[in-house]
Design a protein around this motif. Structure first.
Motif, PDB file in Angstrom:
ATOM      1  N   ARG A 114      -3.415   9.262  -3.821  1.00  0.00           N
ATOM      2  CA  ARG A 114      -4.870   9.399  -3.751  1.00  0.00           C
ATOM      3  C   ARG A 114      -5.532   8.038  -3.589  1.00  0.00           C
ATOM      4  O   ARG A 114      -6.485   7.880  -2.816  1.00  0.00           O
ATOM      5  CB  ARG A 114      -5.396  10.113  -4.996  1.00  0.00           C
ATOM      6  CG  ARG A 114      -4.977  11.574  -5.084  1.00  0.00           C
ATOM      7  CD  ARG A 114      -5.579  12.268  -6.283  1.00  0.00           C
ATOM      8  NE  ARG A 114      -7.039  12.346  -6.180  1.00  0.00           N
ATOM      9  CZ  ARG A 114      -7.795  12.935  -7.100  1.00  0.00           C
ATOM     10  NH1 ARG A 114      -7.237  13.482  -8.182  1.00  0.00           N
ATOM     11  NH2 ARG A 114      -9.105  12.987  -6.950  1.00  0.00           N
ATOM     12  N   LEU A 115      -5.028   7.042  -4.289  1.00  0.00           N
ATOM     13  CA  LEU A 115      -5.575   5.700  -4.167  1.00  0.00           C
ATOM     14  C   LEU A 115      -5.274   5.128  -2.790  1.00  0.00           C
ATOM     15  O   LEU A 115      -6.126   4.475  -2.170  1.00  0.00           O
ATOM     16  CB  LEU A 115      -5.002   4.803  -5.264  1.00  0.00           C
ATOM     17  CG  LEU A 115      -5.437   3.328  -5.236  1.00  0.00           C
ATOM     18  CD1 LEU A 115      -6.953   3.214  -5.350  1.00  0.00           C
ATOM     19  CD2 LEU A 115      -4.734   2.550  -6.343  1.00  0.00           C
ATOM     20  N   ARG A 116      -4.074   5.402  -2.306  1.00  0.00           N
ATOM     21  CA  ARG A 116      -3.675   4.890  -0.993  1.00  0.00           C
ATOM     22  C   ARG A 116      -4.591   5.447   0.112  1.00  0.00           C
ATOM     23  O   ARG A 116      -5.073   4.711   0.973  1.00  0.00           O
ATOM     24  CB  ARG A 116      -2.217   5.266  -0.729  1.00  0.00           C
ATOM     25  CG  ARG A 116      -1.676   4.805   0.603  1.00  0.00           C
ATOM     26  CD  ARG A 116      -0.174   4.994   0.681  1.00  0.00           C
ATOM     27  NE  ARG A 116       0.231   6.387   0.586  1.00  0.00           N
ATOM     28  CZ  ARG A 116       0.989   6.883  -0.398  1.00  0.00           C
ATOM     29  NH1 ARG A 116       1.398   6.111  -1.385  1.00  0.00           N
ATOM     30  NH2 ARG A 116       1.337   8.160  -0.409  1.00  0.00           N
ATOM     31  N   ALA A 144      -0.632  17.943   5.779  1.00  0.00           N
ATOM     32  CA  ALA A 144      -0.915  17.619   7.173  1.00  0.00           C
ATOM     33  C   ALA A 144      -0.312  16.247   7.469  1.00  0.00           C
ATOM     34  O   ALA A 144      -0.449  15.313   6.684  1.00  0.00           O
ATOM     35  CB  ALA A 144      -2.415  17.613   7.425  1.00  0.00           C
ATOM     36  N   LEU A 145       0.348  16.133   8.614  1.00  0.00           N
ATOM     37  CA  LEU A 145       1.106  14.930   8.943  1.00  0.00           C
ATOM     38  C   LEU A 145       0.274  13.660   8.843  1.00  0.00           C
ATOM     39  O   LEU A 145       0.702  12.655   8.277  1.00  0.00           O
ATOM     40  CB  LEU A 145       1.683  15.065  10.354  1.00  0.00           C
ATOM     41  CG  LEU A 145       2.424  13.852  10.912  1.00  0.00           C
ATOM     42  CD1 LEU A 145       3.703  13.603  10.125  1.00  0.00           C
ATOM     43  CD2 LEU A 145       2.747  14.057  12.393  1.00  0.00           C
ATOM     44  N   MET A 146      -0.970  13.697   9.378  1.00  0.00           N
ATOM     45  CA  MET A 146      -1.768  12.485   9.475  1.00  0.00           C
ATOM     46  C   MET A 146      -2.626  12.238   8.240  1.00  0.00           C
ATOM     47  O   MET A 146      -3.327  11.219   8.185  1.00  0.00           O
ATOM     48  CB  MET A 146      -2.664  12.541  10.716  1.00  0.00           C
ATOM     49  CG  MET A 146      -1.903  12.649  12.028  1.00  0.00           C
ATOM     50  SD  MET A 146      -0.626  11.374  12.223  1.00  0.00           S
ATOM     51  CE  MET A 146      -1.628   9.900  12.268  1.00  0.00           C
ATOM     52  N   ASP A 147      -2.603  13.126   7.270  1.00  0.00           N
ATOM     53  CA  ASP A 147      -3.473  12.969   6.106  1.00  0.00           C
ATOM     54  C   ASP A 147      -3.114  11.722   5.301  1.00  0.00           C
ATOM     55  O   ASP A 147      -3.981  11.089   4.695  1.00  0.00           O
ATOM     56  CB  ASP A 147      -3.390  14.212   5.223  1.00  0.00           C
ATOM     57  CG  ASP A 147      -4.512  14.248   4.203  1.00  0.00           C
ATOM     58  OD1 ASP A 147      -5.634  13.854   4.557  1.00  0.00           O
ATOM     59  OD2 ASP A 147      -4.263  14.660   3.056  1.00  0.00           O
ATOM     60  N   LEU A 150       0.808  -1.225   0.000  1.00  0.00           N
ATOM     61  CA  LEU A 150       0.000   0.000   0.000  1.00  0.00           C
ATOM     62  C   LEU A 150       0.844   1.278   0.000  1.00  0.00           C
ATOM     63  O   LEU A 150       0.503   2.233  -0.714  1.00  0.00           O
ATOM     64  CB  LEU A 150      -0.948  -0.006   1.204  1.00  0.00           C
ATOM     65  CG  LEU A 150      -1.953   1.156   1.271  1.00  0.00           C
ATOM     66  CD1 LEU A 150      -2.883   1.140   0.066  1.00  0.00           C
ATOM     67  CD2 LEU A 150      -2.752   1.118   2.571  1.00  0.00           C
ATOM     68  N   PRO A 151       1.954   1.361   0.741  1.00  0.00           N
ATOM     69  CA  PRO A 151       2.754   2.590   0.699  1.00  0.00           C
ATOM     70  C   PRO A 151       3.312   2.923  -0.680  1.00  0.00           C
ATOM     71  O   PRO A 151       3.715   4.067  -0.919  1.00  0.00           O
ATOM     72  CB  PRO A 151       3.889   2.302   1.698  1.00  0.00           C
ATOM     73  CG  PRO A 151       3.330   1.287   2.625  1.00  0.00           C
ATOM     74  CD  PRO A 151       2.459   0.417   1.767  1.00  0.00           C
ATOM     75  N   LEU A 152       3.321   1.952  -1.594  1.00  0.00           N
ATOM     76  CA  LEU A 152       3.913   2.180  -2.916  1.00  0.00           C
ATOM     77  C   LEU A 152       2.892   2.585  -3.973  1.00  0.00           C
ATOM     78  O   LEU A 152       3.277   2.975  -5.072  1.00  0.00           O
ATOM     79  CB  LEU A 152       4.642   0.911  -3.378  1.00  0.00           C
ATOM     80  CG  LEU A 152       5.823   0.470  -2.506  1.00  0.00           C
ATOM     81  CD1 LEU A 152       6.382  -0.862  -2.999  1.00  0.00           C
ATOM     82  CD2 LEU A 152       6.916   1.532  -2.485  1.00  0.00           C
TER      83      LEU A 152
END
Length: 572
Positions: free
Chosen positions: A357-359, A399-402, A351-353
């Motif tokens: 927007r999809l992630r 934003a950090l948590m976005d 998922l991180p790759l």
């Protein structure tokens, strides 16, 4: 000059006869070094400092050391150029004290804007870490002189050699820290980092000297409720560690709340807590250190960046390099993560790759109960958040948590910790000014940081064991239960009981903010008051219920306290 230079004896020998006449004055030695080495000076020196140098032709040269440095604020215009570690000096010299509300909104959504020169007040800039700025009639010449990504890979013959090298560097940092220290104190937790710093300090102190340590603990009314991946009370581990090292005088405090000492911090330094965080629990340990007669209070805040790095970029690195066995072990042995292996591979390695927007969409689809990650920690109104998001898009910040995920590479890890290092300096200075004690991070020694950034991934996560370097360093030095603990400490497990007993007071404070010409529109006061009215019987463990109450509300109140203080208001 504000701060210190490391290893003055070696520096004096390098600079020669003139340096011997300067004694051990860091400012004079810095000037001599600048005359000898020019702009290479800040790369050659190690230490924690901020320096202002008049170049004699109307220019001011400003510099902050890499990784750790006191603050340095400046004002530059056609009429004046001035700089100071203490921002109040700039106001007393004539610059208007005007809050930058856009910056306040940025901090509330955790768009921290690190490594930039903007700050909490309009027209007042700051020098980022590892940067020099020359102010002249032509403008401000900004040069980031230090590149954290210029890492020298470390390759040693045996696994145990990495442990020995890390021990040597940590001991050297402790030795340097103790040179000008009469009575040391240490902020001690139940984790690995500060305990290892304690053993390093004890190893450098004469055998008859003792080490005072200070630990904050939960409110006595806390019911023990906590996430399974965390432990909320550091005291049992600290007591067991102190029993293993009888020269430690362990002291504990359980009085701190989210806003303890907040007004004192503002009066000391005219700036809020770093990133509008809740730091009230630190006042008890600082006060105990002052009462104990400490002149230096040490900590290990860089520990997770250095010796106890968990190497979580390995989840993607091992996938990319086809290290399937190591990937499977790293994921299978994740503490507190009961998901099947295939889900961990998807979530943490694949998922991180995928495109951002999809992630983000996939994460919210799979975890709808987690709530909006930005709203969970921010008290901004919908209109204020939309305006902030538009500004962030224009300048390319987030934003950090976005879209939070573990670093996908060592390079991304370095970028993140470099940004994280460029915050908190004003809060550190405020504590120093408030309690009359100097502060130093034993794990923020630049040679130690640079060594740890070059160490191979397998030294941090090996055969599924995270923090492998720190756990091996700790063998025989800390109790085995503490050394092998996989949970992380939770600094605010008692938020529910502490805020719950103050609901009426906090609701009244929020209501008063409606009359503020900016905060009344910027903050979502109806939502925040609703969180107080709909108070759960016990501390919720799901993010959507816990985070808005524990963080969004308290951070909004902290920001409001700063604004009202800066504007000289007495109604909040």
């Amino acid at each position: 000059m504000h701060g210190w230079l490391d290893d003055l004896d070696t520096l004096i020998e390098e600079l020669g006869a003139e340096a011997h006449g300067a004694g051990r004055n860091p400012a004079r030695l810095y000037d001599l070094a600048l005359s000898r080495w020019g702009d290479e000076t800040d790369l050659k020196l190690t230490g924690t400092y901020a320096a202002i140098t008049s170049l004699g032709d109307g220019r001011l040269r400003l510099a902050r050391s890499p990784w750790s440095a006191p603050p340095l604020h400046f004002v530059h215009s056609a009429e004046r150029a001035m700089a100071s570690s203490v921002i109040r000096v700039l106001f007393e010299a004539g610059h208007p004290r005007e809050v930058d509300y856009e910056f306040v909104a940025d901090q509330l959504v955790q768009d921290h804007r690190p490594l930039q020169t903007v700050g909490w007040y309009r027209g007042v800039s700051r020098v980022p870490i590892g940067t020099r700025i020359v102010l002249s009639a032509k403008g401000a010449e900004i040069t980031p002189y230090y590149d954290p990504h210029r890492v020298t890979p470390v390759h040693l013959p045996r696994d145990e050699d990495y442990v020995a090298a890390a021990h040597d560097l940590l001991a050297r940092s402790a030795r340097l820290a103790l040179q000008d220290c009469r009575r040391p104190g240490l902020m001690l937790s139940g984790g690995l980092d500060s305990a290892m710093c304690a053993t390093a300090l004890l190893g450098e102190l004469p055998s008859e000297r003792r080490l005072a340590t200070f630990t904050f603990c939960p409110d006595p009314a806390w019911d023990g409720r906590n996430q399974s991946t965390q432990f909320g009370n550091e005291r049992p581990y600290v007591e067991a560690f102190a029993a293993m090292h009888p020269r430690i005088d362990a002291m504990f405090d359980n009085t701190g709340q989210f806003d303890t000492g907040l007004r004192d911090i503002l009066r000391a330094n005219d700036l809020p807590t770093a990133n509008v965080a809740n730091t009230g629990k630190y006042h008890g340990p600082w006060q105990m250190a002052r009462t104990a007669g400490c002149d230096w209070l040490f900590n290990a805040e860089f520990g997770n960046f250095t010796i106890s790095n968990d190497g979580r970029w390995s989840y993607v690195e091992y996938l990319k390099r086809g290290k399937w066995r190591q990937l499977a072990k790293a994921l299978a042995q994740r503490g507190g993560d009961g998901r099947p292996l295939w889900r961990k591979v998807l979530a943490l390695s694949i998922l991180p790759l995928v495109p951002r927007r999809l992630r983000v969409a996939l994460r919210r689809l799979v975890h709808p109960g987690d709530g909006d990650p930005v709203s969970n920690v921010s008290g901004l109104s919908p209109a204020a958040r939309a305006a902030q998001a538009e500004r962030a898009r224009e300048r390319g910040t987030d934003a950090l948590m976005d879209d939070y995920h573990y670093p996908r590479s060592r390079a991304e890890f370095i970028a993140r910790i470099w940004e994280s290092a460029d915050s908190g300096e004003d809060l550190d200075l405020a504590f120093e000014r408030l309690y009359g004690i100097r502060r130093r991070d034993i794990t923020a020694h630049r040679p130690l940081i640079e060594f740890c950034l070059g160490v191979p991934t397998r030294q941090y996560i090996h055969e599924g064991v995270d923090r492998w370097l720190a756990r091996r360093m700790a063998e025989g030095r800390i109790p085995e239960k503490q050394r092998t603990e996989r949970r992380q400490g939770n600094h605010h497990p008692d938020w529910h009981v502490q805020l719950g007993r103050r609901r009426a007071e906090l609701a009244e404070s929020l209501e008063r903010l409606r009359d503020h010409p900016v905060l009344g529109e910027m903050l979502d006061i109806d939502r925040l008051n609703g969180l107080l009215e709909d108070w759960p019987e016990v501390a919720p463990l799901d993010k959507a219920q816990a985070l808005p109450r524990a963080f969004a509300m308290t951070r909004a109140l902290t920001a409001a306290s700063f604004v009202c203080y800066a504007e000289g208001r007495n109604d909040f």
